[in-house]
Design a protein around this motif. Sequence first.
Motif, PDB file in Angstrom:
ATOM      1  N   GLN A 105       0.800  -1.217   0.000  1.00 52.55           N
ATOM      2  CA  GLN A 105       0.000   0.000   0.000  1.00 52.55           C
ATOM      3  C   GLN A 105       0.837   1.273   0.000  1.00 52.55           C
ATOM      4  O   GLN A 105       0.473   2.248  -0.666  1.00 52.55           O
ATOM      5  N   CYS A 164      -6.594   0.132  12.698  1.00 48.72           N
ATOM      6  CA  CYS A 164      -7.481  -0.714  11.906  1.00 48.72           C
ATOM      7  C   CYS A 164      -8.932  -0.291  12.148  1.00 48.72           C
ATOM      8  O   CYS A 164      -9.286   0.176  13.236  1.00 48.72           O
ATOM      9  N   SER A 169     -18.514  -5.311   2.797  1.00 47.27           N
ATOM     10  CA  SER A 169     -18.910  -4.929   1.442  1.00 47.27           C
ATOM     11  C   SER A 169     -20.361  -4.437   1.460  1.00 47.27           C
ATOM     12  O   SER A 169     -21.160  -4.825   2.324  1.00 47.27           O
ATOM     13  N   GLU A 227      -3.942  -8.002   2.563  1.00 46.53           N
ATOM     14  CA  GLU A 227      -4.531  -7.977   1.219  1.00 46.53           C
ATOM     15  C   GLU A 227      -5.515  -9.124   1.023  1.00 46.53           C
ATOM     16  O   GLU A 227      -6.573  -8.959   0.409  1.00 46.53           O
ATOM     17  N   SER A 230      -8.640  -8.137   2.730  1.00 42.47           N
ATOM     18  CA  SER A 230      -9.380  -7.176   1.913  1.00 42.47           C
ATOM     19  C   SER A 230     -10.169  -7.876   0.814  1.00 42.47           C
ATOM     20  O   SER A 230     -11.336  -7.548   0.560  1.00 42.47           O
ATOM     21  N   THR A 231      -9.554  -8.862   0.174  1.00 46.32           N
ATOM     22  CA  THR A 231     -10.239  -9.618  -0.879  1.00 46.32           C
ATOM     23  C   THR A 231     -11.461 -10.334  -0.322  1.00 46.32           C
ATOM     24  O   THR A 231     -12.544 -10.307  -0.920  1.00 46.32           O
ATOM     25  N   LYS A 234     -14.285  -7.801   0.473  1.00 40.27           N
ATOM     26  CA  LYS A 234     -14.918  -7.253  -0.734  1.00 40.27           C
ATOM     27  C   LYS A 234     -15.770  -8.290  -1.458  1.00 40.27           C
ATOM     28  O   LYS A 234     -16.710  -7.933  -2.176  1.00 40.27           O
ATOM     29  N   LEU A 242      -9.462  -4.100   8.962  1.00 40.49           N
ATOM     30  CA  LEU A 242      -8.431  -3.735   7.994  1.00 40.49           C
ATOM     31  C   LEU A 242      -7.679  -2.499   8.460  1.00 40.49           C
ATOM     32  O   LEU A 242      -8.278  -1.569   9.022  1.00 40.49           O
ATOM     33  N   SER A 246      -4.883   0.344   4.221  1.00 35.08           N
ATOM     34  CA  SER A 246      -5.336  -0.657   3.263  1.00 35.08           C
ATOM     35  C   SER A 246      -6.776  -0.432   2.836  1.00 35.08           C
ATOM     36  O   SER A 246      -7.155  -0.747   1.706  1.00 35.08           O
ATOM     37  N   ALA A 247      -7.588   0.140   3.727  1.00 34.22           N
ATOM     38  CA  ALA A 247      -9.024   0.258   3.475  1.00 34.22           C
ATOM     39  C   ALA A 247      -9.454   1.589   2.879  1.00 34.22           C
ATOM     40  O   ALA A 247     -10.502   1.666   2.229  1.00 34.22           O
ATOM     41  N   ASP A 250     -10.744   2.030  -0.826  1.00 38.19           N
ATOM     42  CA  ASP A 250     -11.993   1.308  -1.079  1.00 38.19           C
ATOM     43  C   ASP A 250     -13.157   1.955  -0.339  1.00 38.19           C
ATOM     44  O   ASP A 250     -14.295   1.919  -0.825  1.00 38.19           O
ATOM     45  N   LEU A 256     -15.983  -0.633  -0.174  1.00 40.10           N
ATOM     46  CA  LEU A 256     -16.149  -1.080   1.210  1.00 40.10           C
ATOM     47  C   LEU A 256     -16.943  -0.025   1.982  1.00 40.10           C
ATOM     48  O   LEU A 256     -16.954   1.151   1.612  1.00 40.10           O
TER      49      LEU A 256
END
Length: 309
Positions: A105, A164, A169, A227, A230-231, A234, A242, A246-247, A250, A256
């Motif tokens: 990131q 964090c 989603s 990561e 995150s996948t 989503k 997260l 990283s978030a 999105d 997100l």
Amino acid sequence: MDKLSNMSVYVKVVEMGSFTAVANHLDSTVGNVSRAVSALEQMLDTRLLQRSTRRLSVTDAGRRFYDRCTAILADLENAEAEARNALLEPRGTLRVHCVPGLARQLVTAAVLEYRQAFADVSVDLLLSQRMPNLLEDQLDVSIQIARVLPDSAYVSQKIGVSHCVLVASPDYLAQHTPPSAPEDLRDHQCLLLGTVDYARDEWQLKSARGDATFVHTGPHFSVNDMEAMSTAVKRGAGIGLLAGFSAIDDLRSGALVRVLPDYYSEERNVYAVYTSRQFVDAKISRFIEALKTHVGNQLAATAAALVGQ
């Protein structure tokens, strides 16, 4: 006097042709100069100079030794100059370790910016969750996320702070009633992040309302990579924790959605860890400066956007 000092004195004697001239040049004594040459002759078991009351003459062996000495001393001077310059001008290969999520990131971009400024430095970026042994693994810098670093002989500098946040989603939240309090999380699929500094089975949350700890029970999905987490989030697998860095993209795009937006995890510090406080190579010191500028500023902006810090 050591061998190199004696060699240096001997070269001066050959070049200046006089013990007295060399003694004056070195602010020493004729006796010290004579002893330096004699020590070499004893070590080599060879006469280097023929001495008389009026003049010095160099023997054949002494001439060959002089040629070798001048080459050795020139190489040593070049090596010293190169080492001194390494403390001033970044060059060579910089080997950097970083935890994967932060590297993907933020740190990779910082490395590319660093290389644009210092094209003479090659950078090897190695990704791993574990804290490496810098000496055994021949690494210059390790970038770590931790509340507190373990005691070690290493030196560290704080780059910034990371938090964090809970995310899900839009599809998941369309099918499940969003939680309004931490205790409501028990009714949801919670995706667990298990790394060195995060407990796999609980979330320790903070907010202006007070702190809360949510302990997970029952079947779950866990992963030790940001990561991959995150996948999973989503794809609608559930609610996950997260890192803000990283978030945030999105969250801004709508891929997100923040869950329990008043809550966030305890802060973790981002550290640059290296081996020594003295004689730090310029490639390392300038890289840490680049981390503070590129990574530290982005961490601060993310914290301001997500947790108001």
